[in-house]
Design an enzyme around this catalytic site. Structure first.
Site, PDB file in Angstrom:
ATOM      1  N   ASP A 124      47.038  34.408  48.685  1.00  0.00           N
ATOM      2  CA  ASP A 124      48.194  32.871  48.402  1.00  0.00           C
ATOM      3  C   ASP A 124      50.120  33.491  48.679  1.00  0.00           C
ATOM      4  OD1 ASP A 124      46.561  31.608  47.299  1.00  0.00           O
ATOM      5  OD2 ASP A 124      46.850  31.585  45.591  1.00  0.00           O
ATOM      6  N   HIS A 181      46.527  33.968  55.249  1.00  0.00           N
ATOM      7  CA  HIS A 181      47.291  33.449  53.972  1.00  0.00           C
ATOM      8  C   HIS A 181      45.769  31.960  53.345  1.00  0.00           C
ATOM      9  CE1 HIS A 181      49.660  30.475  51.313  1.00  0.00           C
ATOM     10  NE2 HIS A 181      50.813  30.078  52.681  1.00  0.00           N
TER      11      HIS A 181
END
Length: 413
Positions: free
Chosen positions: A388, A384
């Site tokens: 995204d 992450h």
């Protein structure tokens, strides 16, 4: 006199361990004969004879750690095996006795012949001897299921101990003891398995790993495969599987979402302009990830052929370092073992990995009606910090759409 050296390791490999010498000091060999095997954290490398001659000295022993291009032995080209090559004997010392044991009845030493040990060794297949070397389990203490009670490779993978056995490692430390039907087995981890364990642990601790799931209707792909598999195999000489289409679908999705094909190098993001997809393969030595290079330039037949080739090399322990290094994305197929759903772990420095799973018939709502369809869960684990959530979900949806309608790949839609 020439040096026998370990291979030159790539930068990603720090050192290796000698797992076996196939020759002894004073033994005559021919050019390219296998001398020794060195296990690294990625592959097992072979050291071969540089010429015809005699191995005059073994410098590094089994289980010794060796560095890149380090001297592990010495070799005399053009020499012949003779008494000159035999180990020196001190004339003031008595000859070493053959291995002896105490007789059960009289306590007198009874000599065991070398011929018996040699016969026991020859009775074992190369695969069994290799498994014994890796596990430290003596095949003579294992119940054999082969013809005439011979021990097979399968027996060594899950050994059933003889009732009176007490298996010991090469160091003499017990690794398994028989207690009726209850047994315990202690086997040292291989270098490869230790490295895989450390990398997986580091990936879970050092990345912001998150997993998104989706499901894909496999019926269109299964129908296409059933219709064209015979023609495909006849034309290309290789069977049509599902992996090739997933590789091609993943390649197309990587083109659309470059961040998934990128990697992190410190504080830098490295965007790769090529598509090298690793395919996780389970082998006797542990999990390995050979890499398909430039998948955007490969046909489905090329992918199937290369996967088959790499899979065969993995099972034989013959993968080279070039087959294992690099990779910008990884696909893991736990479905071949029956896994319904899992969370694949990242393969750093890559930032994403796709997990495929078992195909099961499930009731699905289609146009307001319930239909039984062959469905597969897909999982995408991603870092992450780099990707995204929106990109990850869209990437996985793209693969889903391409697999459910394979014509989109052909039409570049």
């Amino acid at each position: 006199m020439a040096d026998i050296k370990a291979p030159v390791f790539p930068e990603s490999v720090a050192d290796g361990t000698i797992v076996e010498w196939h020759v002894t000091e004073g033994q005559q060999v021919n050019r390219d004969d296998l001398l020794a095997e060195i296990e690294t954290d990625k592959v097992v490398l072979e050291v071969v004879a540089p010429d015809n001659g005699v191995v005059t000295k073994i410098v590094k022993q089994v289980d010794d750690t060796v560095l890149s291009d380090e001297i592990i032995g010495q070799f005399e080209a053009g020499a012949s095996a003779s008494t000159d090559n035999a180990p020196a004997v001190d004339p003031d010392q008595p000859a070493a006795p053959v291995q002896a044991k105490q007789a059960a009845d009289g306590g007198e030493p009874v000599q065991a012949t070398d011929k018996k040990d040699e016969a026991d060794h020859k009775d074992q297949s190369p695969a069994v001897r290799k498994a014994a070397k890796e596990s430290g389990v003596d095949p003579k203490e294992v119940e054999g299921s082969g013809r005439g009670g011979r021990v097979t490779k399968t027996d060594m993978a899950n050994p059933t101990l003889k009732a009176d056995s007490s298996i010991k490692s090469d160091s003499g430390r017990p690794v398994a003891e028989s207690m009726g039907e209850r047994t315990e087995k202690r086997v040292p981890m291989t270098r490869l398995r230790k490295t895989v364990a450390n990398r997986l642990l580091a990936a879970s601790q050092e990345t912001a790993m998150l997993t998104t799931f989706n499901e894909v209707n496999m019926k269109p792909l299964m129908d296409m495969r059933a219709k064209y598999k015979d023609q495909f195999e006849k034309r290309h000489g290789v069977r049509l599987g599902f992996m090739s289409l997933f590789v091609k679908a993943a390649t197309e999705a990587l083109k659309r979402f470059p961040a998934v094909n990128a990697s992190l190098d410190g504080d830098d993001i490295v965007y790769h302009g090529f598509y090298d997809i690793g395919v996780a393969v389970s082998s006797d030595r542990g999990l390995v990830v050979p890499v398909l290079r430039d998948t955007d330039r490969m046909s489905m037949a090329d992918v199937e052929s290369r996967i088959r080739e790499l899979g065969g090399l993995a099972q034989k322990g013959k993968l080279g370092l070039d087959d294992m290094t690099g990779g910008t994305f990884t696909i893991s197929n736990g479905g071949v073992f029956g896994s319904l759903m899992s969370t694949p772990i990242l393969n750093p420095p890559q930032t994403a990995i796709l997990g495929m799973h078992a195909i099961n018939d499930r009731p699905m709502a289609v146009d307001g009606k319930v239909e039984i369809l062959p469905m597969m869960y897909l999982a995408l684990s991603y870092d992450h910090r780099m990707i995204d959530g929106k990109e990850a979900v869209q990437f996985l949806v793209t693969i889903k759409e391409l697999v459910e309608d394979p014509a989109m790949l052909l039409l570049d839609l």
